[in-house]
Design an enzyme around this catalytic site. Structure first.
Site, short mmCIF file in Angstrom:
data_model
loop_
_atom_site.label_atom_id
_atom_site.label_comp_id
_atom_site.label_asym_id
_atom_site.label_seq_id
_atom_site.Cartn_x
_atom_site.Cartn_y
_atom_site.Cartn_z
N LYS A 278 -8.26 14.61 -51.22
CA LYS A 278 -9.45 14.96 -49.95
C LYS A 278 -7.86 14.98 -49.14
O LYS A 278 -6.77 14.50 -49.59
CB LYS A 278 -10.05 13.96 -48.94
CG LYS A 278 -11.20 13.86 -49.61
CD LYS A 278 -11.93 15.08 -48.98
CE LYS A 278 -12.09 16.05 -47.68
NZ LYS A 278 -13.08 14.47 -46.81
N GLU B 116 -7.78 16.86 -35.47
CA GLU B 116 -8.63 15.90 -35.50
C GLU B 116 -8.66 15.12 -34.05
O GLU B 116 -8.95 14.70 -32.86
CB GLU B 116 -9.76 15.02 -36.50
CG GLU B 116 -9.84 16.09 -37.56
CD GLU B 116 -10.66 15.26 -38.62
OE1 GLU B 116 -11.82 15.47 -38.63
OE2 GLU B 116 -9.75 14.76 -39.45
N THR C 268 -15.72 36.12 -32.40
CA THR C 268 -16.92 36.02 -31.62
C THR C 268 -17.74 35.30 -32.60
O THR C 268 -18.28 35.74 -33.24
CB THR C 268 -17.91 38.19 -30.67
OG1 THR C 268 -17.82 38.11 -31.36
CG2 THR C 268 -16.47 38.43 -30.03
N HIS C 269 -18.85 34.80 -30.80
CA HIS C 269 -19.50 33.95 -32.23
C HIS C 269 -19.26 32.81 -33.09
O HIS C 269 -20.16 33.10 -34.18
CB HIS C 269 -21.04 34.69 -32.10
CG HIS C 269 -21.30 35.80 -31.13
ND1 HIS C 269 -22.11 35.07 -30.02
CD2 HIS C 269 -20.94 36.76 -30.87
CE1 HIS C 269 -22.50 35.87 -28.94
NE2 HIS C 269 -21.75 37.31 -28.96
N ASN D 23 -7.32 15.27 -44.89
CA ASN D 23 -7.81 15.11 -43.61
C ASN D 23 -7.00 16.03 -42.91
O ASN D 23 -5.73 15.91 -42.52
CB ASN D 23 -8.49 14.18 -44.15
CG ASN D 23 -9.47 13.83 -44.57
OD1 ASN D 23 -10.23 14.70 -45.46
ND2 ASN D 23 -9.88 13.07 -45.32
N GLN E 205 -6.22 0.58 -7.50
CA GLN E 205 -5.47 -0.49 -8.47
C GLN E 205 -6.02 0.33 -9.78
O GLN E 205 -5.57 0.22 -10.80
CB GLN E 205 -6.03 -1.74 -8.66
CG GLN E 205 -5.22 -2.85 -9.58
CD GLN E 205 -5.02 -4.37 -9.63
OE1 GLN E 205 -4.19 -4.67 -8.63
NE2 GLN E 205 -5.19 -4.97 -10.02
N ASN F 192 0.45 -1.20 0.11
CA ASN F 192 0.17 -0.37 -0.42
C ASN F 192 0.80 1.02 -0.07
O ASN F 192 0.64 2.09 -1.01
CB ASN F 192 -1.10 -0.16 1.53
CG ASN F 192 -1.92 -1.41 1.22
OD1 ASN F 192 -1.95 -2.29 0.38
ND2 ASN F 192 -2.77 -1.11 2.34
N TYR G 125 -6.76 1.50 1.70
CA TYR G 125 -6.60 1.13 0.67
C TYR G 125 -7.72 0.22 0.49
O TYR G 125 -7.89 -0.45 0.99
CB TYR G 125 -5.01 0.43 0.49
CG TYR G 125 -4.92 0.00 -0.59
CD1 TYR G 125 -4.60 0.71 -1.60
CD2 TYR G 125 -5.59 -1.13 -1.11
CE1 TYR G 125 -3.91 -0.04 -2.63
CE2 TYR G 125 -5.20 -2.90 -2.09
CZ TYR G 125 -4.59 -1.00 -3.31
OH TYR G 125 -4.64 -1.59 -4.07
N SER H 33 -8.06 10.50 -48.69
CA SER H 33 -9.17 9.33 -48.69
C SER H 33 -9.08 8.34 -49.26
O SER H 33 -8.36 7.89 -50.15
CB SER H 33 -10.56 10.34 -48.91
OG SER H 33 -11.71 9.48 -49.53
N1 ARG Z 1 -1.34 -3.36 -7.33
C1 ARG Z 1 -1.86 -3.01 -6.31
C2 ARG Z 1 -2.05 -1.54 -6.77
O1 ARG Z 1 -2.11 -1.27 -7.86
C3 ARG Z 1 -1.07 -2.86 -5.34
C4 ARG Z 1 -1.17 -3.10 -4.08
C5 ARG Z 1 -1.59 -3.65 -3.20
N2 ARG Z 1 -2.06 -4.53 -2.29
C6 ARG Z 1 -3.24 -4.70 -1.42
N3 ARG Z 1 -3.67 -4.46 -0.24
N4 ARG Z 1 -3.47 -5.59 -2.28
O2 ARG Z 1 -2.78 -0.61 -5.95
#
Ligand code: ARG
Length: 465
Positions: free
Chosen positions: A291, A298, A163-164, A293, A330, A118, A325, A285
Site C-alpha cells: 500500500k 485525504e 463530466t459525471h 496511501n 467566547q 468587550n 456582548y 499500511s
Molecule cells: N474571554 C472573553 C471572550 O473571549 C473576553 C470578554 C469578556 N467580557 C465579559 N464581559 N465577560 O469573549
C-alpha cells in the site's frame, strides 16, 4: 484584587466554584491573542494619555512594561499558560493586566480606565484575524504558484476531461491546473474582501455604550493600523460578522482544496493510474505491504469538514444572541483558531504534493483519447459539412454505437461504416478525430486550445506577480 476572583472581586463575597472556572475561563485557548492584547494595550495607553487620563511619564512607564511583556510573548508565545501569575487569570486580557500590575504596581491598575474586555477582545480578534488573513493569502499564492509550475512542466500533456466522472472531452493538463488556479484566485479575493471589513477598530466602544473618556478614536485606530474606528459601540462589541466572513472564505477555500484532493486521490488509484504521488506525502499500511496511501490528500479532504463545521458553529452561536456582548461569544475562538490552523496546513501541503507528483503522460494521453471523447469532434466535423447540429449529433451517436459494437475507437472505425450512417464523411475525418485537432479547435478565450491556454497562463503569472 488578587484573589482567585481575578479582576472583578469587589462585588463578590464568595470564591467561584472550580467547575464554574472550568466552564468560564478561556485562557487555555485565548492565550493565542497575547501579542495582539499587548499591542492593543500599548495603543490604549497612548489613547488615555491623549485623553488626559494618565501623564506622559505614566504612559512611558506602562509602555515599557508592556514592551517587556511583548518581548516575552515573542519568545514564549505560550507564556500566558506556562507562566503562573500571582492571581487567577481567567483570560488573556486578565493575564496581561495582572502581569502589568506585577511589573509596575498600582499604575498598572490605571490602564483599564475607559476600556472593557468587550471592546478589547473584539479588537484583539480583529488584529489576530488580519494577520492570519495575510498569511493565508501568501499560502494561497504559493499553492497557485505550484499549479503554474506544474502547468509549465506539463505544457503539452493531454488529460481526460470528465463530466459525471465519465470521460467527456480531451483537455490539456495545464487547463486543469488553471481551473484550480481560478478557484484559489477567488478565494484570495474573498479573504481580501473580508479583510477590509475586519480592519476597523472597536476599541473605545467600552462595554457597549461607548467609552466615557474623550478618546481620539481616529488616532487610536490609526495607531493599530486599522482603516477607521467602528461606527456604533453596541454593534462593535456584539459583531462577530468578521469572524464568520473569514470562516466563510476559509470554508470555500477548503471546499476547493477538498475537490482538488479528491481528484488526485482518484487519479492515483490503479483504476485511473494517471499519476503517482511521491513517497514523502504518502504513508504505508501497517498490514498490507504493497500500500501507498494518499494520506495528505485525504486529510485535506477531511479537514474541510472541520472548517465548514467552524463556520456553521459560529453562525449558530450568534443567531440567537441579543445585543450586545454575551459570554456565548467566547465560543468564537476555538473554532476560528482551529479552522485557520487547519486551512493553513492544507494550503501549505498543496505545493509539496503538486511539486513532487509524477504525471504518467502516456496513461493520461491514452485516457484522454479513449472513451469516445472525440465524438463531439465528429459531430462538429459533420456540422462543418453542412449537417445541422441536431442531425450531426444523432448520426454521431449511431456511429459511436457501431464502433462500440465493433469494439474499436472512432478513429479506427472503417470509413465505409461511417459513410453507411452519414455519406458526407470522407477521409479527412480521421484528422479531425485526433487529440491534437480536438484541443486545437478550442482557442476560444478560456478554452483548452494551446494558444488560448498560453495566454491564460501568462495572465495567471501576471496576476501572481
Ligand atoms: N474571554 C472573553 C471572550 O473571549 C473576553 C470578554 C469578556 N467580557 C465579559 N464581559 N465577560 O469573549
Amino acid at each position: 484584587m488578587t484573589t482567585q476572583r481575578g479582576m472583578a472581586s469587589g462585588r463578590f463575597s464568595k470564591d467561584s466554584d472550580p467547575l464554574f472556572r472550568e466552564i468560564n475561563d478561556s485562557l487555555a485557548f485565548d492565550f493565542r491573542l497575547l501579542r495582539q492584547d499587548i499591542q492593543g494595550s500599548i495603543a490604549w495607553a497612548r489613547a488615555i494619555e491623549r485623553a488626559g487620563v494618565i501623564t506622559a511619564s505614566e504612559r512611558e512607564h506602562l509602555t515599557s512594561a508592556l514592551t517587556d511583556l511583548a518581548a516575552l510573548a515573542e519568545e514564549h508565545p505560550r507564556a500566558a499558560i506556562e507562566h503562573p501569575t500571582t492571581a487567577h487569570a481567567e483570560d488573556v486580557h486578565s493575564w496581561v493586566e495582572l502581569e502589568l500590575i506585577k511589573a509596575v504596581g498600582d499604575l498598572g491598575k490605571k490602564l483599564h480606565t475607559g476600556r472593557s474586555r468587550n471592546d478589547q477582545v473584539a479588537t484583539d480578534l480583529r488584529l489576530w484575524i488580519r494577520e492570519q488573513i495575510d498569511q493565508r493569502l501568501s499560502e494561497i499564492r504559493a499553492a497557485q504558484q505550484s499549479l503554474l509550475d506544474l502547468a509549465d512542466r506539463e505544457l503539452n500533456t493531454f488529460f481526460p476531461g470528465y463530466t459525471h466522472l465519465q470521460r467527456a472531452q480531451p483537455i490539456l493538463l495545464p487547463h486543469w491546473c488553471l481551473a484550480y488556479f481560478e478557484m484559489l484566485d477567488r478565494d484570495a479575493a474573498r479573504f481580501g474582501d473580508a479583510r477590509r471589513r475586519v480592519n476597523v477598530c472597536p476599541l473605545g466602544s467600552g462595554a457597549l455604550a461607548g467609552t466615557a473618556y474623550p478618546i481620539d478614536r481616529d488616532a487610536l485606530a490609526k495607531d493599530l493600523g486599522f482603516d477607521a474606528p467602528t461606527g456604533n459601540s453596541l454593534d462593535a462589541v456584539a459583531d462577530r460578522d468578521f469572524v464568520i466572513e473569514t470562516l466563510a472564505a476559509a470554508s470555500l477555500c477548503a471546499v476547493h482544496l477538498s475537490r482538488f484532493a479528491e481528484e488526485l486521490i482518484l487519479y492515483c488509484t490503479a483504476e485511473f493510474n494517471l499519476l503517482e504521488l511521491d513517497d514523502s506525502v504518502t504513508s504505508g499500511s501497517s498490514l498490507m505491504p504493497q500500500k501507498k496511501n494518499p494520506d495528505a490528500l485525504e486529510l485535506i479532504r477531511g479537514k474541510c469538514g472541520r472548517i465548514l463545521g467552524a463556520h456553521t458553529a459560529l453562525c449558530t452561536t450568534l443567531k440567537g444572541l441579543p445585543l450586545a456582548y454575551n459570554k456565548d461569544m467566547q465560543e468564537d475562538k476555538e473554532p476560528l483558531f482551529d479552522a485557520m490552523a487547519s486551512l493553513s496546513l492544507c494550503l501549505r501541503i498543496v505545493p509539496r504534493v503538486v511539486s513532487t507528483m509524477n504525471i504518467r503522460r502516456d496513461a493520461c494521453q491514452a485516457a484522454a483519447a479513449g472513451g469516445y471523447s472525440n465524438a463531439t469532434e465528429l459531430a462538429d466535423y459533420l456540422v462543418g459539412r453542412g449537417v445541422p447540429f441536431r442531425d450531426a449529433h444523432d448520426a454521431t451517436g449511431r456511429i459511436v454505437r457501431r464502433a462500440i459494437e465493433l469494439n474499436v475507437p472512432l478513429e479506427r472505425l472503417p470509413l465505409s461504416e461511417m459513410q453507411s450512417i452519414s455519406p458526407t464523411i470522407d477521409n479527412s475525418v480521421f484528422q479531425a478525430l485526433t487529440l491534437h485537432a480536438s484541443v486545437a479547435r478550442r482557442e476560444v478565450h478560456g478554452g483548452t486550445g494551446p494558444g488560448a491556454m498560453k495566454v491564460a497562463l501568462s495572465a495567471a503569472r501576471k496576476r501572481l506577480a
